[in-house]
Scaffold this active site. Structure first.
Site, PDB file in Angstrom:
ATOM      1  N   CYS A 185       2.672   7.961   0.767  1.00  0.00           N
ATOM      2  CA  CYS A 185       2.643   6.970  -0.309  1.00  0.00           C
ATOM      3  C   CYS A 185       3.792   5.971  -0.179  1.00  0.00           C
ATOM      4  CB  CYS A 185       2.732   7.672  -1.661  1.00  0.00           C
ATOM      5  SG  CYS A 185       1.422   8.884  -1.938  1.00  0.00           S
ATOM      6  N   ALA A 186       4.120   5.626   1.039  1.00  0.00           N
ATOM      7  CA  ALA A 186       5.211   4.665   1.262  1.00  0.00           C
ATOM      8  C   ALA A 186       4.920   3.371   0.514  1.00  0.00           C
ATOM      9  CB  ALA A 186       5.349   4.389   2.754  1.00  0.00           C
ATOM     10  N   ILE A 229       5.127   0.328   1.526  1.00  0.00           N
ATOM     11  CA  ILE A 229       4.343  -0.603   2.336  1.00  0.00           C
ATOM     12  C   ILE A 229       2.849  -0.248   2.298  1.00  0.00           C
ATOM     13  CG2 ILE A 229       4.739   0.729   4.466  1.00  0.00           C
ATOM     14  CD1 ILE A 229       4.447  -3.100   4.223  1.00  0.00           C
ATOM     15  N   ARG A 283       1.127   0.340  -0.207  1.00  0.00           N
ATOM     16  CA  ARG A 283       0.482  -0.359  -1.329  1.00  0.00           C
ATOM     17  C   ARG A 283      -0.101  -1.683  -0.826  1.00  0.00           C
ATOM     18  NH1 ARG A 283       5.035  -1.669  -4.688  1.00  0.00           N
ATOM     19  NH2 ARG A 283       3.569  -2.336  -6.290  1.00  0.00           N
ATOM     20  N   SER A 296      -0.571  13.200   0.563  1.00  0.00           N
ATOM     21  CA  SER A 296       0.875  13.195   0.397  1.00  0.00           C
ATOM     22  C   SER A 296       1.309  14.652   0.310  1.00  0.00           C
ATOM     23  CB  SER A 296       1.246  12.450  -0.881  1.00  0.00           C
ATOM     24  OG  SER A 296       2.581  12.708  -1.250  1.00  0.00           O
ATOM     25  N   LEU A 317       4.504   6.512   7.692  1.00  0.00           N
ATOM     26  CA  LEU A 317       5.575   7.514   7.536  1.00  0.00           C
ATOM     27  C   LEU A 317       6.874   7.006   8.167  1.00  0.00           C
ATOM     28  CD1 LEU A 317       3.420  10.636   8.551  1.00  0.00           C
ATOM     29  CD2 LEU A 317       4.155   9.992   6.224  1.00  0.00           C
ATOM     30  N   HIS A 349       6.621   9.600  13.415  1.00  0.00           N
ATOM     31  CA  HIS A 349       5.480   8.944  14.078  1.00  0.00           C
ATOM     32  C   HIS A 349       4.956   9.750  15.257  1.00  0.00           C
ATOM     33  CE1 HIS A 349       6.124   4.549  12.482  1.00  0.00           C
ATOM     34  NE2 HIS A 349       6.085   5.459  11.518  1.00  0.00           N
ATOM     35  N   LYS A 391       5.360  -0.202  11.898  1.00  0.00           N
ATOM     36  CA  LYS A 391       6.468  -0.495  12.811  1.00  0.00           C
ATOM     37  C   LYS A 391       7.778  -0.113  12.143  1.00  0.00           C
ATOM     38  CE  LYS A 391       8.384  -3.311  11.246  1.00  0.00           C
ATOM     39  NZ  LYS A 391       9.159  -3.302   9.970  1.00  0.00           N
ATOM     40  N   ASP A 396      13.671  -2.231  11.509  1.00  0.00           N
ATOM     41  CA  ASP A 396      12.929  -2.812  10.388  1.00  0.00           C
ATOM     42  C   ASP A 396      12.775  -4.319  10.521  1.00  0.00           C
ATOM     43  OD1 ASP A 396      11.582  -2.545   7.885  1.00  0.00           O
ATOM     44  OD2 ASP A 396      13.326  -3.431   6.906  1.00  0.00           O
TER      45      ASP A 396
END
Lengths: 326, 326
Positions: free
Chosen positions: B13-14, B16, B18, B37, B78, B83, B101, B186
């Site tokens: 549920c990161a 990003i 959303r 999750s 995640l 990853h 990424k 990031d």
């Protein structure tokens, strides 16, 4: 009380002298009283082509200009390798010195020039025009604003142009005996100045050249770049070139805002020059956009930046002259 | 003939997720069929907060999503350190992989992930949204134009933002066991991608870090930069940071033109995105100005760039599914 105009003598007929002659004639406190070239004919043609006042004297040597008692200040647009000799000689003849950039081939030469000006009581100024545009002061305000810009973290600057084959073969700026600093002296000068200006002239802790500059066959730099780092962690990079289409960029990134412009050396237009800022930027909900987008600030000027430079120089010279009279 | 939509399962549920969930629901050839999750409650809340279809299944583990036969593709947002495990497991369960990424902590991890996708016949894509904006293709056209841009000589890119104290203390992107690449992973990811994109993925000859990146107490990078140089003399620099107000710049300088934009990662606006170009620039007579000034090209899009990314990925997945059916 109207000042007596500062009377310039011009050493040589360099192309850039056309622009600065116009500026001297436009500025309210300066005039041209002499020009000298190794060729009297060339000097004479330059004076008539560039609208010099009828009273301006034309000489067949630089010495004659410096010996003329009607000359207060020398504008020196000679090749950089000649700056040491002629700037010092000008100072020794008590002429104030407006010196084209790059001012010298190295720091020790510049130190000698500054020393000569200091000890002879004459004003020195390097002819870096954009420093005198009102836009520059407006940008300084922004960079100094703790709320709109915050602390400077990173600067990138470029000055590049593609001057064409004739220049790349024959211009003084690609000749090791004339302007040996090549693109670094002609265009990197501005990038370095922009960076030092942005950091308020604090010197970096390290300066590292980008690998493998491009050179011409005579060993003169045609393109190069560098990264700089300061004690507090801020960094800068620049790139300068004779091999790349025109760019004249400053991008300054602060903790709370950023500033960009794309014509810092010579504004696209003479009477108005923009810069672009954004502050306290945020991604919108879901990060599907961000705001604010950069906003334009256009700064108008009634005089071109080179005339403002001359006016500033002439004002400083006038103050010195006034002091000696008093 | 309408395609059967590609059915996504979402791992975690990161934040990003959303944005990407919205994109999956907007794209015409994809839907969401499951989310997992470690907390069932969290997954459930995420599904309802983000408008998942009623048919979407909610699981209390990532494994359950990968075991669901109604899931065609896994979207994996995640932390980077996870990853390797989950992207490979997804591939082994024959799920196509859309991976956030930075895709991995290093090249060997990425190689292992790609190998798993290859050997299991599933599609791999990294979730770099701006690559799919129509603006990017338009800019590619410009960079490839020998008359308008010429040969690339220099690129500068930055992606910086100031995420605030809470992020700098607690976000996964500042934790060495979660997203150990910090600002480089990031935000530097995008700068490097922009540079490689601009040079058409030719690898540089040298890559040199700018001196002394800024680290947090745990040793994670908060700001850094680099210079790159290619065999033919072109250079690039980039700067990425969590400590600097938002910037998302590409400045590409060619022999005949230049290209700039200031929102390459996430356009300021969702439906229209500009870039700025100038070609064959010249100083005007006396060098008292220059032309042309950069002109704006605005590129509209009917779908947000992340939905275009999903559409592209789902199209590739659909083609593979079709092939297996045939």
């Amino acid at each position: 009380m109207a000042e007596t105009p500062v009377r310039f003598g011009i050493l040589g007929c360099a192309n850039i002298a056309r622009k600065v002659s116009r500026a001297i004639l436009i500025a309210p406190n300066s005039t041209i009283s002499a020009i000298g070239s190794r060729s009297l004919e060339k000097a004479s043609k330059f004076a008539s082509d560039n609208g010099f006042p009828a009273s301006a004297k034309v000489y067949g040597s630089y010495d004659a200009v410096l010996d003329d008692p009607d000359v207060d200040a020398a504008y020196v647009p000679l090749p950089t390798s000649l700056h040491l000799k002629w700037a010092i000689l000008a100072a020794e003849k008590k002429k104030h010195v407006l010196l084209e950039k790059p001012v010298a081939l190295n720091v020790s030469e510049l130190d000698a020039i500054l020393q000569a000006c200091e000890s002879n009581g004459v004003q020195f100024m390097d002819a870096t025009m954009w420093m005198h545009h009102p836009r520059t002061a407006k940008m300084r305000e922004f960079l100094s604003d703790g709320n709109r810009f915050g602390k400077l973290k990173s600067i990138n600057s470029s000055f590049t142009y593609e001057p064409g084959l004739e220049f790349l073969q024959n211009d003084i700026r690609v000749k090791p005996d004339l302007d040996a600093l090549g693109a670094l002296g002609d265009t990197g000068w501005y990038c370095i100045r922009a960076i030092l200006w942005a950091v308020d002239y604090e010197l970096p802790k390290t300066v590292t050249a980008l690998r493998e500059p491009e050179f011409n066959e005579a060993g003169v730099i045609l393109s190069c770049g560098s990264s700089l780092r300061w004690e507090d962690g801020k960094v800068a990079t620049f790139y300068c070139s004779f091999l790349t289409n025109l760019s004249m960029d400053i991008t300054a990134l602060g903790t709370k805002g950023n500033l960009r412009l794309h014509d810092f050396v010579i504004p696209f237009q003479e009477n108005v020059a923009p810069f672009y800022v954004a502050s306290n930027s945020r991604f919108v909900e879901l990060s599907i956009g961000c705001e604010p987008s950069p906003s334009e600030h256009a700064v108008t000027t009634d005089l071109p930046q080179e005339a403002l430079m001359v006016r500033e120089f002439a004002g400083l010279v006038g103050a010195i002259k006034g002091r000696f009279k008093a």
